[in-house]
Design an enzyme around this catalytic site. Structure first.
Site, PDB file in Angstrom:
ATOM      1  N   PRO A 138     -10.416   3.933  -6.113  1.00  0.00           N
ATOM      2  CA  PRO A 138     -11.610   4.707  -6.434  1.00  0.00           C
ATOM      3  C   PRO A 138     -11.412   6.221  -6.400  1.00  0.00           C
ATOM      4  O   PRO A 138     -10.714   6.742  -5.539  1.00  0.00           O
ATOM      5  CB  PRO A 138     -12.624   4.276  -5.366  1.00  0.00           C
ATOM      6  CG  PRO A 138     -11.815   3.656  -4.287  1.00  0.00           C
ATOM      7  CD  PRO A 138     -10.613   3.057  -4.952  1.00  0.00           C
ATOM      8  N   ASN A 139     -12.054   6.869  -7.341  1.00  0.00           N
ATOM      9  CA  ASN A 139     -12.119   8.329  -7.475  1.00  0.00           C
ATOM     10  C   ASN A 139     -10.819   8.963  -7.970  1.00  0.00           C
ATOM     11  O   ASN A 139     -10.762  10.169  -8.176  1.00  0.00           O
ATOM     12  CB  ASN A 139     -12.571   8.994  -6.161  1.00  0.00           C
ATOM     13  CG  ASN A 139     -13.948   8.519  -5.744  1.00  0.00           C
ATOM     14  OD1 ASN A 139     -14.877   8.624  -6.532  1.00  0.00           O
ATOM     15  ND2 ASN A 139     -14.082   7.965  -4.543  1.00  0.00           N
ATOM     16  N   ARG A 150     -11.275  16.645  -8.718  1.00  0.00           N
ATOM     17  CA  ARG A 150     -11.567  16.255  -7.351  1.00  0.00           C
ATOM     18  C   ARG A 150     -10.700  17.011  -6.333  1.00  0.00           C
ATOM     19  O   ARG A 150      -9.473  16.937  -6.382  1.00  0.00           O
ATOM     20  CB  ARG A 150     -11.247  14.767  -7.285  1.00  0.00           C
ATOM     21  CG  ARG A 150     -11.406  14.159  -5.960  1.00  0.00           C
ATOM     22  CD  ARG A 150     -10.868  12.752  -5.923  1.00  0.00           C
ATOM     23  NE  ARG A 150     -11.121  12.220  -4.610  1.00  0.00           N
ATOM     24  CZ  ARG A 150     -10.471  11.217  -4.068  1.00  0.00           C
ATOM     25  NH1 ARG A 150      -9.524  10.609  -4.754  1.00  0.00           N
ATOM     26  NH2 ARG A 150     -10.760  10.825  -2.856  1.00  0.00           N
ATOM     27  N   TYR A 169      -5.480  17.127  -3.871  1.00  0.00           N
ATOM     28  CA  TYR A 169      -4.915  16.273  -4.910  1.00  0.00           C
ATOM     29  C   TYR A 169      -4.335  17.033  -6.110  1.00  0.00           C
ATOM     30  O   TYR A 169      -3.867  16.407  -7.059  1.00  0.00           O
ATOM     31  CB  TYR A 169      -5.992  15.275  -5.383  1.00  0.00           C
ATOM     32  CG  TYR A 169      -6.601  14.495  -4.224  1.00  0.00           C
ATOM     33  CD1 TYR A 169      -5.803  13.669  -3.441  1.00  0.00           C
ATOM     34  CD2 TYR A 169      -7.953  14.618  -3.900  1.00  0.00           C
ATOM     35  CE1 TYR A 169      -6.345  12.972  -2.362  1.00  0.00           C
ATOM     36  CE2 TYR A 169      -8.500  13.917  -2.827  1.00  0.00           C
ATOM     37  CZ  TYR A 169      -7.686  13.104  -2.058  1.00  0.00           C
ATOM     38  OH  TYR A 169      -8.217  12.419  -1.000  1.00  0.00           O
ATOM     39  N   ASN A 172      -2.036   2.914  -4.921  1.00  0.00           N
ATOM     40  CA  ASN A 172      -2.775   3.898  -4.138  1.00  0.00           C
ATOM     41  C   ASN A 172      -4.191   3.354  -4.018  1.00  0.00           C
ATOM     42  O   ASN A 172      -4.999   3.517  -4.941  1.00  0.00           O
ATOM     43  CB  ASN A 172      -2.777   5.262  -4.827  1.00  0.00           C
ATOM     44  CG  ASN A 172      -3.479   6.312  -3.968  1.00  0.00           C
ATOM     45  OD1 ASN A 172      -4.151   5.983  -2.990  1.00  0.00           O
ATOM     46  ND2 ASN A 172      -3.328   7.573  -4.332  1.00  0.00           N
ATOM     47  N   ALA A 224      -9.679   5.316  -1.047  1.00  0.00           N
ATOM     48  CA  ALA A 224     -10.538   5.095   0.128  1.00  0.00           C
ATOM     49  C   ALA A 224     -10.455   3.662   0.653  1.00  0.00           C
ATOM     50  O   ALA A 224     -10.650   3.420   1.851  1.00  0.00           O
ATOM     51  CB  ALA A 224     -11.976   5.457  -0.205  1.00  0.00           C
ATOM     52  N   GLU A 253       2.930   1.252  -0.893  1.00  0.00           N
ATOM     53  CA  GLU A 253       1.692   2.032  -0.758  1.00  0.00           C
ATOM     54  C   GLU A 253       2.014   3.500  -1.010  1.00  0.00           C
ATOM     55  O   GLU A 253       2.999   4.016  -0.485  1.00  0.00           O
ATOM     56  CB  GLU A 253       1.182   1.854   0.681  1.00  0.00           C
ATOM     57  CG  GLU A 253      -0.008   2.710   1.060  1.00  0.00           C
ATOM     58  CD  GLU A 253      -0.281   2.709   2.574  1.00  0.00           C
ATOM     59  OE1 GLU A 253       0.619   2.317   3.362  1.00  0.00           O
ATOM     60  OE2 GLU A 253      -1.377   3.121   2.959  1.00  0.00           O
ATOM     61  N   HIS A 256       0.245   7.576  -1.414  1.00  0.00           N
ATOM     62  CA  HIS A 256      -0.889   8.504  -1.325  1.00  0.00           C
ATOM     63  C   HIS A 256      -0.428   9.885  -1.755  1.00  0.00           C
ATOM     64  O   HIS A 256       0.674  10.310  -1.382  1.00  0.00           O
ATOM     65  CB  HIS A 256      -1.430   8.583   0.108  1.00  0.00           C
ATOM     66  CG  HIS A 256      -1.898   7.267   0.615  1.00  0.00           C
ATOM     67  ND1 HIS A 256      -3.113   6.737   0.250  1.00  0.00           N
ATOM     68  CD2 HIS A 256      -1.300   6.357   1.421  1.00  0.00           C
ATOM     69  CE1 HIS A 256      -3.238   5.552   0.824  1.00  0.00           C
ATOM     70  NE2 HIS A 256      -2.159   5.292   1.534  1.00  0.00           N
ATOM     71  N   ARG A 279      -5.138  13.981   8.153  1.00  0.00           N
ATOM     72  CA  ARG A 279      -6.478  14.444   7.764  1.00  0.00           C
ATOM     73  C   ARG A 279      -7.533  13.880   8.736  1.00  0.00           C
ATOM     74  O   ARG A 279      -7.329  13.912   9.931  1.00  0.00           O
ATOM     75  CB  ARG A 279      -6.728  14.057   6.304  1.00  0.00           C
ATOM     76  CG  ARG A 279      -5.767  14.774   5.342  1.00  0.00           C
ATOM     77  CD  ARG A 279      -5.933  14.320   3.916  1.00  0.00           C
ATOM     78  NE  ARG A 279      -7.291  14.528   3.439  1.00  0.00           N
ATOM     79  CZ  ARG A 279      -7.783  13.988   2.314  1.00  0.00           C
ATOM     80  NH1 ARG A 279      -6.999  13.229   1.564  1.00  0.00           N
ATOM     81  NH2 ARG A 279      -9.020  14.214   1.940  1.00  0.00           N
TER      82      ARG A 279
HETATM   83  C1  DQA Z   1      -5.657   9.115  -1.020  1.00  0.00           C
HETATM   84  C2  DQA Z   1      -6.042   9.411   0.435  1.00  0.00           C
HETATM   85  C3  DQA Z   1      -7.294   8.657   0.819  1.00  0.00           C
HETATM   86  O1  DQA Z   1      -7.641   8.946   2.177  1.00  0.00           O
HETATM   87  C4  DQA Z   1      -8.461   9.073  -0.068  1.00  0.00           C
HETATM   88  O2  DQA Z   1      -9.600   8.298   0.244  1.00  0.00           O
HETATM   89  C5  DQA Z   1      -8.139   8.997  -1.507  1.00  0.00           C
HETATM   90  C6  DQA Z   1      -6.813   9.405  -1.972  1.00  0.00           C
HETATM   91  C7  DQA Z   1      -4.448   9.961  -1.490  1.00  0.00           C
HETATM   92  O3  DQA Z   1      -3.896   9.636  -2.525  1.00  0.00           O
HETATM   93  O4  DQA Z   1      -4.085  10.940  -0.830  1.00  0.00           O
HETATM   94  O5  DQA Z   1      -8.995   8.692  -2.333  1.00  0.00           O
HETATM   95  O6  DQA Z   1      -5.278   7.756  -1.128  1.00  0.00           O
END
Ligand code: DQA
Length: 145
Positions: free
Chosen positions: A9-10, A17, A22, A73, A76, A97, A99, A106
């Site tokens: 998501p997002n 964003r 990011y 990835n 959230a 995984e 990120h 964080r």
């Molecule tokens: C994320 C880190 C997560 O905590 C966050 O909710 C994201 C992006 C990252 O790529 O750094 O949406 O996965």
């Protein structure tokens, strides 16, 4: 060799964003980087993004018997989703995984990753480059098998 790349998501909002976390490049830029790296590695990739947990679970299940590896990835859902963890455990496809930021440095609630226990590696805090590193980890792992 075929790798499924999942973004949660997002991540469709990359470029807009929270650029301090990011960066300013978009999801389309990221997909292009991954596809270029895949071509150099001599593998195929399918990149997919969804804002919906169940849709991501469906894609992991559909990868059974089709994908050799998964790069994910979960965004959230990293910090909330037992369903994604269970899906990766169910299909037993080697999974990495990734990120963009380093969630462990964080907010307190970002320090938990449910999916991590089912993954062969985690790459974090390396921006978009982390996806390329994750892809290489998967490919080397699969070529050793
Ligand atoms: C994320 C880190 C997560 O905590 C966050 O909710 C994201 C992006 C990252 O790529 O750094 O949406 O996965």
């Amino acid at each position: 060799m075929h790798i499924l790349v999942l973004n949660g998501p997002n991540l469709n909002m990359l470029g807009i964003r929270e650029p301090e976390h990011y960066g300013t490049q978009t999801l389309a830029d990221l997909v292009q980087m991954i596809e270029t790296e895949a071509a150099a590695l001599g593998i195929t990739v399918e990149c997919f993004q969804s804002n919906h947990e169940g849709v991501l679970v469906d894609r992991i299940q559909e990868a059974y018997g089709k994908a050799d590896g998964i790069l994910i990835n979960p965004a959230a859902y990293t910090h909330t989703s037992v369903a994604l963890l269970d899906a990766v455990k169910a299909v037993q496809i080697p999974t990495v995984e990734v990120h963009i930021s380093d969630p462990d440095t964080r907010d307190e609630f970002r320090k938990i990753s449910y999916i991590r226990q089912a993954c062969i590696a985690t790459v974090k805090g390396k921006g978009f480059e982390g996806y390329l590193e994750g892809l290489n980890i998967l490919v080397h792992h699969l070529r050793q098998k």
